[in-house]
Design an enzyme around this catalytic site. Structure first.
Site, short mmCIF file in Angstrom:
data_model
loop_
_atom_site.label_atom_id
_atom_site.label_comp_id
_atom_site.label_asym_id
_atom_site.label_seq_id
_atom_site.Cartn_x
_atom_site.Cartn_y
_atom_site.Cartn_z
N GLU A 115 9.70 -9.36 -5.57
CA GLU A 115 10.26 -8.14 -4.97
C GLU A 115 11.76 -8.28 -4.79
O GLU A 115 12.53 -7.37 -5.09
CB GLU A 115 9.60 -7.87 -3.61
CG GLU A 115 8.18 -7.38 -3.71
CD GLU A 115 7.53 -7.23 -2.35
OE1 GLU A 115 7.95 -7.92 -1.40
OE2 GLU A 115 6.60 -6.40 -2.24
N LYS A 140 10.19 -8.51 4.67
CA LYS A 140 9.18 -8.21 3.67
C LYS A 140 8.36 -9.46 3.40
O LYS A 140 8.73 -10.54 3.85
CB LYS A 140 9.85 -7.73 2.36
CG LYS A 140 10.33 -6.28 2.46
CD LYS A 140 11.12 -5.81 1.24
CE LYS A 140 10.34 -5.94 -0.03
NZ LYS A 140 9.02 -5.26 0.04
N GLY A 188 7.99 -1.23 -0.40
CA GLY A 188 7.68 -1.09 1.01
C GLY A 188 8.43 -2.15 1.82
O GLY A 188 9.27 -2.87 1.29
N LYS A 230 6.96 0.82 10.78
CA LYS A 230 7.88 -0.19 10.24
C LYS A 230 9.30 -0.09 10.79
O LYS A 230 10.09 -1.01 10.62
CB LYS A 230 7.90 -0.10 8.72
CG LYS A 230 6.55 -0.07 8.04
CD LYS A 230 5.64 -1.20 8.47
CE LYS A 230 4.35 -1.26 7.68
NZ LYS A 230 4.53 -1.66 6.28
N SER A 259 0.81 -1.23 0.00
CA SER A 259 0.00 0.00 0.00
C SER A 259 0.84 1.27 0.00
O SER A 259 0.34 2.33 -0.38
CB SER A 259 -0.92 0.00 1.23
OG SER A 259 -0.11 0.05 2.40
N THR A 260 2.10 1.20 0.36
CA THR A 260 2.91 2.42 0.40
C THR A 260 3.50 2.74 -0.97
O THR A 260 3.51 3.90 -1.40
CB THR A 260 4.04 2.30 1.45
OG1 THR A 260 3.49 1.84 2.69
CG2 THR A 260 4.75 3.62 1.65
O1 DER Z 1 4.94 -7.64 1.00
C1 DER Z 1 5.78 -6.71 1.00
O2 DER Z 1 6.97 -6.88 1.21
C2 DER Z 1 5.27 -5.35 0.79
O3 DER Z 1 6.29 -4.50 0.46
C3 DER Z 1 4.53 -4.98 2.03
O4 DER Z 1 4.97 -5.69 3.13
C4 DER Z 1 4.61 -3.52 2.39
O5 DER Z 1 3.37 -3.30 2.88
P1 DER Z 1 2.72 -1.87 3.05
O6 DER Z 1 3.49 -0.91 2.18
O7 DER Z 1 1.32 -2.06 2.59
O8 DER Z 1 2.86 -1.58 4.49
#
Ligand code: DER
Length: 242
Positions: free
Chosen positions: A114, A105, A93, A132, A33-34
């Site tokens: 990723e 992650k 993120g 985080k 989401s970020t």
């Molecule tokens: O799955 C991941 O690694 C994503 O980057 C996620 O963990 C980051 O989540 P958020 O940006 O919604 O907090």
């Protein structure tokens, strides 16, 4: 919404301070989401006359189905990592960041693609909200365990090894809950096991130990990979860790 504002502020600042429109061309776009706000910001560059000619050359490399849609929704050009195995800069993120910029992650079950993108990139920038940043080790704030992508047929064997060889308190296959009966299936057609190791003092060693288990595709421990992390705070400030 202060949490979304914190994410957006961090993401915008990370793009503005690190994306070099003249030298960067291949851009990795993460999941979650970020990173939505990273794609949004780059999309805004596209509409800005002084950047358009540079940004229209950008080729964005996705990290899963959500990421692909993010790229398309923001009018950016979608590319493949097969065609661009060397990436100029990647944004993503994280679920937790420790004092050494080591990451957990995989909260979104996308950590295989990723990690493929983040480790193929010359520069990897993390964007996150204040929740985080770990005050201590990995596993201090993030209590859902280390996400581990596994080949479906091996999930019993891997869960057993995580608990009996590596000392995980518990290793559980992530279920789809109300979204899907049975385990979630990743964008790569695998399962996710979340393994609770409590506070992780040596994430580098744990990552290697997990990777060596037969049936493991990829871990959610990103070691010596991130260059910088941008944390958005609820008061609108941004903290940069490098
Ligand atoms: O799955 C991941 O690694 C994503 O980057 C996620 O963990 C980051 O989540 P958020 O940006 O919604 O907090």
């Amino acid at each position: 919404n202060p949490l979304e504002d914190a994410k957006r502020t961090a993401a915008y600042r990370a793009v503005d301070e690190n994306l070099n429109v003249e030298t960067h061309k291949i851009i990795g776009i993460g999941s979650g989401s970020t990173v939505v706000y990273v794609a949004e910001r780059i999309g805004q560059y596209l509409l800005d006359d002084k950047y358009t000619k540079f940004v229209s050359k950008f080729i964005c490399i996705p990290t899963g189905f959500q990421s692909r849609k993010l790229i398309l929704d923001n009018g950016l050009q979608l590319g493949s990592i097969e065609q661009h195995p060397v990436i100029d800069i990647a944004f993503d993120g994280a679920d937790e960041v420790d004092a050494n910029l080591q990451l957990i992650k995989g909260g979104g079950a996308c950590q295989f693609q990723e990690k493929l993108v983040s480790t193929s990139s010359k520069l990897f920038i993390v964007v996150a909200d204040y929740r985080k940043k770990s005050p201590h080790y990995l596993g201090t704030n993030w209590k859902q365990g280390v996400p581990i992508e596994v080949v479906p047929s091996a999930y019993v064997r891997v869960a057993h090894d995580l608990e009996n060889l590596l000392g995980a308190k518990k290793a559980v296959v992530r279920q789809g809950g109300s979204a899907k009966a049975g385990p979630i299936v990743t964008d790569n057609n695998n399962f996710i096991i979340d393994a609770d190791f409590g506070e992780i003092e040596d994430p580098k060693k744990l990552n290697i130990d997990i990777k060596l288990l037969v049936g493991v595709v990829e871990t959610g421990l990103f070691i010596d990979n991130a260059e910088k992390a941008y944390f958005g705070n609820s008061d609108g400030s941004v903290e940069v860790q490098s």
